[in-house]
Structure formats: structure tokens, C-alpha cells
Write a protein that holds these residues in place. Structure first.
Motif, PDB file in Angstrom:
ATOM      1  N   GLU A 136     121.442  69.379  54.483  1.00 15.72           N
ATOM      2  CA  GLU A 136     120.583  68.080  54.412  1.00 15.72           C
ATOM      3  C   GLU A 136     119.112  68.684  54.016  1.00 15.72           C
ATOM      4  OE1 GLU A 136     120.790  65.034  56.990  1.00 15.72           O
ATOM      5  OE2 GLU A 136     122.824  65.550  57.671  1.00 15.72           O
ATOM      6  N   LEU A 137     118.609  69.288  54.534  1.00  7.15           N
ATOM      7  CA  LEU A 137     117.250  69.665  54.431  1.00  7.15           C
ATOM      8  C   LEU A 137     117.127  70.476  52.873  1.00  7.15           C
ATOM      9  CD1 LEU A 137     114.427  70.185  55.687  1.00  7.15           C
ATOM     10  CD2 LEU A 137     115.016  72.128  56.789  1.00  7.15           C
ATOM     11  N   LEU A 138     117.905  71.292  52.655  1.00  9.49           N
ATOM     12  CA  LEU A 138     117.753  72.174  51.289  1.00  9.49           C
ATOM     13  C   LEU A 138     117.984  71.272  50.097  1.00  9.49           C
ATOM     14  CD1 LEU A 138     119.758  75.485  52.268  1.00  9.49           C
ATOM     15  CD2 LEU A 138     117.342  75.223  51.819  1.00  9.49           C
ATOM     16  N   LEU A 139     118.940  70.335  50.421  1.00 10.35           N
ATOM     17  CA  LEU A 139     119.289  69.563  49.042  1.00 10.35           C
ATOM     18  C   LEU A 139     118.160  68.483  49.012  1.00 10.35           C
ATOM     19  CD1 LEU A 139     123.048  68.802  49.568  1.00 10.35           C
ATOM     20  CD2 LEU A 139     121.977  70.529  47.936  1.00 10.35           C
ATOM     21  N   ALA A 158     120.849  88.909  49.562  1.00 13.69           N
ATOM     22  CA  ALA A 158     121.934  89.172  48.453  1.00 13.69           C
ATOM     23  C   ALA A 158     123.414  89.530  49.116  1.00 13.69           C
ATOM     24  CB  ALA A 158     121.434  90.493  47.642  1.00 13.69           C
ATOM     25  N   ALA A 159     123.472  90.345  50.004  1.00 12.80           N
ATOM     26  CA  ALA A 159     124.491  90.696  50.815  1.00 12.80           C
ATOM     27  C   ALA A 159     125.482  89.441  51.129  1.00 12.80           C
ATOM     28  CB  ALA A 159     124.252  91.478  52.077  1.00 12.80           C
ATOM     29  N   ALA A 160     124.648  88.353  51.838  1.00  8.72           N
ATOM     30  CA  ALA A 160     125.175  87.255  52.229  1.00  8.72           C
ATOM     31  C   ALA A 160     125.668  86.404  50.990  1.00  8.72           C
ATOM     32  CB  ALA A 160     124.098  86.425  53.069  1.00  8.72           C
ATOM     33  N   TYR A 161     124.952  86.361  49.871  1.00  4.87           N
ATOM     34  CA  TYR A 161     125.435  85.842  48.783  1.00  4.87           C
ATOM     35  C   TYR A 161     126.965  86.328  48.292  1.00  4.87           C
ATOM     36  CZ  TYR A 161     125.511  83.676  43.991  1.00  4.87           C
ATOM     37  OH  TYR A 161     125.997  82.618  43.068  1.00  4.87           O
ATOM     38  N   ARG A 162     126.893  87.539  48.401  1.00  5.59           N
ATOM     39  CA  ARG A 162     128.255  88.129  47.856  1.00  5.59           C
ATOM     40  C   ARG A 162     129.412  87.850  48.864  1.00  5.59           C
ATOM     41  NH1 ARG A 162     124.824  92.175  46.355  1.00  5.59           N
ATOM     42  NH2 ARG A 162     124.986  93.512  48.350  1.00  5.59           N
ATOM     43  N   ALA A 163     129.114  87.966  50.266  1.00  3.50           N
ATOM     44  CA  ALA A 163     129.998  87.735  51.127  1.00  3.50           C
ATOM     45  C   ALA A 163     130.522  86.352  51.430  1.00  3.50           C
ATOM     46  CB  ALA A 163     129.625  88.320  52.451  1.00  3.50           C
ATOM     47  N   LEU A 164     129.479  85.609  51.461  1.00  8.07           N
ATOM     48  CA  LEU A 164     129.617  83.979  51.702  1.00  8.07           C
ATOM     49  C   LEU A 164     130.154  83.216  50.684  1.00  8.07           C
ATOM     50  CD1 LEU A 164     127.103  83.611  54.729  1.00  8.07           C
ATOM     51  CD2 LEU A 164     129.561  84.022  54.877  1.00  8.07           C
ATOM     52  N   TYR A 165     129.629  83.289  49.534  1.00  6.68           N
ATOM     53  CA  TYR A 165     129.830  82.539  48.356  1.00  6.68           C
ATOM     54  C   TYR A 165     130.471  83.187  47.202  1.00  6.68           C
ATOM     55  CZ  TYR A 165     128.335  78.999  44.989  1.00  6.68           C
ATOM     56  OH  TYR A 165     128.576  77.973  44.077  1.00  6.68           O
ATOM     57  N   ARG A 224     127.178  75.252  65.854  1.00  8.90           N
ATOM     58  CA  ARG A 224     127.144  75.763  64.465  1.00  8.90           C
ATOM     59  C   ARG A 224     127.295  74.749  63.393  1.00  8.90           C
ATOM     60  NH1 ARG A 224     128.078  81.109  62.829  1.00  8.90           N
ATOM     61  NH2 ARG A 224     128.495  81.428  60.680  1.00  8.90           N
ATOM     62  N   ALA A 225     128.128  73.761  63.529  1.00  7.56           N
ATOM     63  CA  ALA A 225     128.161  72.873  62.389  1.00  7.56           C
ATOM     64  C   ALA A 225     127.098  71.882  62.464  1.00  7.56           C
ATOM     65  CB  ALA A 225     129.548  71.925  62.742  1.00  7.56           C
ATOM     66  N   TYR A 285     124.060  75.930  52.345  1.00  5.33           N
ATOM     67  CA  TYR A 285     124.390  75.512  50.974  1.00  5.33           C
ATOM     68  C   TYR A 285     125.932  75.346  50.570  1.00  5.33           C
ATOM     69  CZ  TYR A 285     125.140  75.698  45.908  1.00  5.33           C
ATOM     70  OH  TYR A 285     125.584  75.538  44.618  1.00  5.33           O
ATOM     71  N   PHE A 286     126.383  76.473  51.300  1.00  7.39           N
ATOM     72  CA  PHE A 286     128.016  76.458  50.961  1.00  7.39           C
ATOM     73  C   PHE A 286     128.400  75.690  51.668  1.00  7.39           C
ATOM     74  CE2 PHE A 286     132.263  78.537  51.695  1.00  7.39           C
ATOM     75  CZ  PHE A 286     132.885  78.389  50.656  1.00  7.39           C
ATOM     76  N   HIS A 287     128.059  75.324  53.038  1.00  9.14           N
ATOM     77  CA  HIS A 287     128.610  74.124  53.580  1.00  9.14           C
ATOM     78  C   HIS A 287     128.758  72.786  53.199  1.00  9.14           C
ATOM     79  CE1 HIS A 287     129.861  72.169  57.771  1.00  9.14           C
ATOM     80  NE2 HIS A 287     128.865  71.330  57.353  1.00  9.14           N
ATOM     81  N   ALA A 288     127.520  72.701  52.582  1.00  6.80           N
ATOM     82  CA  ALA A 288     127.342  71.405  51.909  1.00  6.80           C
ATOM     83  C   ALA A 288     128.087  70.931  50.675  1.00  6.80           C
ATOM     84  CB  ALA A 288     125.577  71.243  51.564  1.00  6.80           C
ATOM     85  N   VAL A 289     128.180  72.284  49.966  1.00  2.00           N
ATOM     86  CA  VAL A 289     129.023  72.026  48.570  1.00  2.00           C
ATOM     87  C   VAL A 289     130.576  72.358  48.519  1.00  2.00           C
ATOM     88  CG1 VAL A 289     126.944  72.418  47.547  1.00  2.00           C
ATOM     89  CG2 VAL A 289     128.476  74.177  47.573  1.00  2.00           C
ATOM     90  N   GLU A 290     130.949  72.840  49.758  1.00  2.00           N
ATOM     91  CA  GLU A 290     132.395  73.579  49.739  1.00  2.00           C
ATOM     92  C   GLU A 290     133.440  72.290  49.389  1.00  2.00           C
ATOM     93  OE1 GLU A 290     135.264  76.239  52.458  1.00  2.00           O
ATOM     94  OE2 GLU A 290     133.540  75.197  53.332  1.00  2.00           O
ATOM     95  N   PRO A 291     133.082  71.127  49.978  1.00  4.39           N
ATOM     96  CA  PRO A 291     133.977  69.971  49.468  1.00  4.39           C
ATOM     97  C   PRO A 291     134.146  69.662  48.254  1.00  4.39           C
ATOM     98  CG  PRO A 291     133.127  69.347  51.463  1.00  4.39           C
ATOM     99  CD  PRO A 291     132.356  70.662  50.929  1.00  4.39           C
ATOM    100  N   THR A 292     133.255  69.558  47.360  1.00  4.50           N
ATOM    101  CA  THR A 292     133.011  69.408  45.886  1.00  4.50           C
ATOM    102  C   THR A 292     133.770  70.574  45.268  1.00  4.50           C
ATOM    103  OG1 THR A 292     130.920  68.218  46.308  1.00  4.50           O
ATOM    104  CG2 THR A 292     131.445  68.808  44.086  1.00  4.50           C
ATOM    105  N   LEU A 293     133.554  71.822  45.583  1.00  2.69           N
ATOM    106  CA  LEU A 293     134.107  72.701  44.890  1.00  2.69           C
ATOM    107  C   LEU A 293     135.477  73.191  45.223  1.00  2.69           C
ATOM    108  CD1 LEU A 293     130.934  75.091  44.688  1.00  2.69           C
ATOM    109  CD2 LEU A 293     131.577  73.495  43.094  1.00  2.69           C
ATOM    110  N   ALA A 294     136.453  72.534  46.014  1.00  2.00           N
ATOM    111  CA  ALA A 294     137.746  72.627  46.459  1.00  2.00           C
ATOM    112  C   ALA A 294     138.634  72.680  44.894  1.00  2.00           C
ATOM    113  CB  ALA A 294     138.553  71.452  47.252  1.00  2.00           C
ATOM    114  N   PHE A 295     139.238  73.922  44.935  1.00  2.00           N
ATOM    115  CA  PHE A 295     140.145  74.545  43.780  1.00  2.00           C
ATOM    116  C   PHE A 295     141.466  73.672  43.824  1.00  2.00           C
ATOM    117  CE2 PHE A 295     139.377  77.597  40.133  1.00  2.00           C
ATOM    118  CZ  PHE A 295     140.527  77.252  39.701  1.00  2.00           C
ATOM    119  N   PRO A 296     141.895  72.704  42.946  1.00  2.00           N
ATOM    120  CA  PRO A 296     143.140  72.071  43.126  1.00  2.00           C
ATOM    121  C   PRO A 296     144.446  72.847  42.519  1.00  2.00           C
ATOM    122  CG  PRO A 296     142.033  71.410  41.008  1.00  2.00           C
ATOM    123  CD  PRO A 296     141.091  72.092  41.899  1.00  2.00           C
TER     124      PRO A 296
END
Length: 211
Positions: free
Chosen positions: A39-42, A134-141, A30-31, A80-91
């Protein structure tokens, strides 16, 4: 004598280099898929994104991919969320103003200065006509990002840094919603100055003394 043109080079994530090792744990597979998607999307955006390409790049069968993600859009969003999650960590340093500033600046840089911004706008646009996305956007992101921010502000309320009558959900809309507005309606850029002004206006107030 004319040269024979070289074939187009495909994006080659590290996942594709790990084939041929026999059956691997599901989490690792999965990873690999999510890394290939990110990588492909970015690199290219959403237009030519297909599950067939992801299967080829990751070395994972389409059957397996469809088992975990019901649609192209849901897979794209998770990648997308997998790629950006480290950047968006909330301190959580104990200083709510510093933590809001750090997180909002990180989000602003991500969507204002990197390909992730264009991709996020594409995903939001596609979600308007793709119910599964749309459902995935709400649930996953969006739900997850909102929950993290609200929880941080609730801890600030418990420690006395934010007023008890402040609604953290509304603060999320005021701060992050303003950044999304500039992302989707790009009349003005997303800049450091803009982020600082958002925070100052909200945290210090916009009324003059005595009003």
C-alpha cells in the motif's frame, strides 16, 4: 484567528488496525508487513520508503522486519510482488495463444496504466547499485515470473501447440522484454495495440510468404 493546520495523514493500511491482539502467527504478521509495504509503495513510490515507516504502519517491530528482509530494497520488492501477484496470475485454459494474450495484456495494463509501473522502474533502477536488491529481484520476482511463463509454454509444446524447437526462454525475452523496454525507455507507450502487435508478430511471424 488562523486555523491550526492538521497534521499530515499517514497511509493507514488495515494491518495497523489489528494491533493489540497478543502474539500472532508468523505468517499473519508477515502478511501484515507485506500489505503495509504494498500500500505504501503503490501510494508514494520508493523515494520516502523506510523500514521505520513500515514498522509503524504494520505494528511490527523493526527487529522482526530485519529478521525476514535483509534490506529496504528486498522488503520493497517482496511487498511489490505481494501486491501485484494476483494480477499477474498466468492462466492455463489449454489455448496457449489465449493464455499468452491474457497474461501479457494484464502485465501491460499493470505497468502501463497503474502506479505499479513507476514503482517497478524504480526498483529496477535501484537494483543497479544495490546488490541485495538485485539478488532479491532475481530470486523473488524475475526468476519466478520467468519460470511460470516457461512452464506454461512447455506444456503447450507437450500438447503440440508450440513447435518443439522453440526456446520458451527466448519467447519470454521477446514478449515481456519488449514491454520492459517501453517501461524503462518510455519513447512509446505501453498500449493494447502494442501488446497485440507483439503477439501477432511473434506467433504469426514477420516474413512474407515464400521468404
Amino acid at each position: 484567528m488562523p486555523r491550526t493546520p492538521k497534521p499530515a495523514t499517514e497511509v493507514t493500511p488495515q494491518a495497523s488496525l489489528r494491533r493489540g491482539r497478543g502474539r500472532r502467527p508468523a505468517d499473519e504478521v508477515r502478511a501484515d508487513v507485506l500489505s503495509a509495504v504494498g500500500e505504501l509503495l503503490l501510494a508514494e513510490g520508493l523515494t520516502d520508503f523506510t523500514i521505520e515507516r513500515v514498522a509503524r504502519l504494520s505494528g511490527v517491530s523493526k527487529t522482526t522486519i530485519y529478521k525476514w528482509w535483509p534490506s529496504r530494497g528486498a522488503l520493497a520488492l517482496d511487498g511489490y510482488f505481494h501486491a501485484v501477484e494476483p494480477t499477474l496470475a498466468f492462466p492455463d485454459t489449454g489455448d496457449i495463444r489465449a493464455d499468452l494474450t491474457s497474461q501479457l495484456h494484464a502485465f501491460g495494463r499493470l505497468v502501463g496504466e497503474t502506479p505499479a509501473g513507476r514503482l517497478l522502474a524504480e526498483l529496477i533502477g535501484a537494483a543497479q547499485t544495490d546488490a541485495e536488491l538485485a539478488a532479491a529481484y532475481r530470486a523473488l520476482y524475475s526468476f519466478e515470473r520467468r519460470h511460470i511463463a516457461v512452464a506454461r509454454m512447455q506444456r503447450a509444446q507437450a500438447s503440440g501447440q508450440l513447435r518443439a524447437d522453440v526456446d520458451p526462454q527466448v519467447v519470454v525475452d521477446q514478449l515481456w522484454g519488449a514491454v520492459y523496454h517501453r517501461l524503462l525507455i518510455p519513447d512509446e507507450p505501453i498500449t493494447t495495440t502494442f501488446i497485440d502487435a507483439l503477439l501477432d508478430n511473434l506467433l504469426d511471424g514477420i516474413l512474407t510468404v515464400g521468404h
